[in-house]
Design a protein around this motif. Sequence first.
Motif, PDB file in Angstrom:
ATOM      1  N   PRO A  35      54.519  29.491 -12.575  1.00 31.48           N
ATOM      2  CA  PRO A  35      55.880  30.361 -12.713  1.00 31.48           C
ATOM      3  C   PRO A  35      56.774  29.366 -12.985  1.00 31.48           C
ATOM      4  N   SER A  36      58.016  29.768 -13.858  1.00 27.26           N
ATOM      5  CA  SER A  36      59.017  29.237 -14.013  1.00 27.26           C
ATOM      6  C   SER A  36      59.627  28.645 -12.720  1.00 27.26           C
ATOM      7  N   VAL A  37      60.695  27.582 -12.811  1.00 28.43           N
ATOM      8  CA  VAL A  37      61.454  27.168 -11.798  1.00 28.43           C
ATOM      9  C   VAL A  37      62.205  28.300 -11.258  1.00 28.43           C
ATOM     10  N   ALA A  38      62.858  29.310 -11.944  1.00 34.01           N
ATOM     11  CA  ALA A  38      63.529  30.261 -11.352  1.00 34.01           C
ATOM     12  C   ALA A  38      62.708  31.120 -10.547  1.00 34.01           C
ATOM     13  N   ARG A  57      60.638  33.198  -5.662  1.00 42.06           N
ATOM     14  CA  ARG A  57      59.499  33.587  -4.538  1.00 42.06           C
ATOM     15  C   ARG A  57      59.645  32.790  -3.191  1.00 42.06           C
ATOM     16  N   THR A  58      59.949  31.603  -3.095  1.00 39.25           N
ATOM     17  CA  THR A  58      60.055  30.827  -1.931  1.00 39.25           C
ATOM     18  C   THR A  58      61.297  31.121  -1.263  1.00 39.25           C
ATOM     19  N   GLY A  59      62.150  31.610  -1.955  1.00 42.87           N
ATOM     20  CA  GLY A  59      63.525  31.938  -1.049  1.00 42.87           C
ATOM     21  C   GLY A  59      64.511  30.653  -1.237  1.00 42.87           C
TER      22      GLY A  59
END
Length: 81
Positions: free
Chosen positions: A44-47, A52-54
């Motif tokens: 996944p990209s950083v964004a 996803r992790t909130g």
Amino acid sequence: MPKTVQIRDIDDDVYAALARRAAEEGISVPELLRREAARLASRPSVAEWLRRTGRRPSQISTADALSSLDDWRGQWPDARR
């Protein structure tokens, strides 16, 4: 259906590094790039990771973080002058 990607204007030193790395792994440069592209696409990209992790990007400045670390660690040995 597989797609073809062409990368133009690769610097000689970059290509040489890719060729060395591919040779170390016993594969061709295109195979190395195919593997790396698949690895990159699977992450996944950083964004996206933040979404996803909130988690949210930090509001703490670098200067504040370094100041806190200095407070926690104490004075540097060569700072006694």
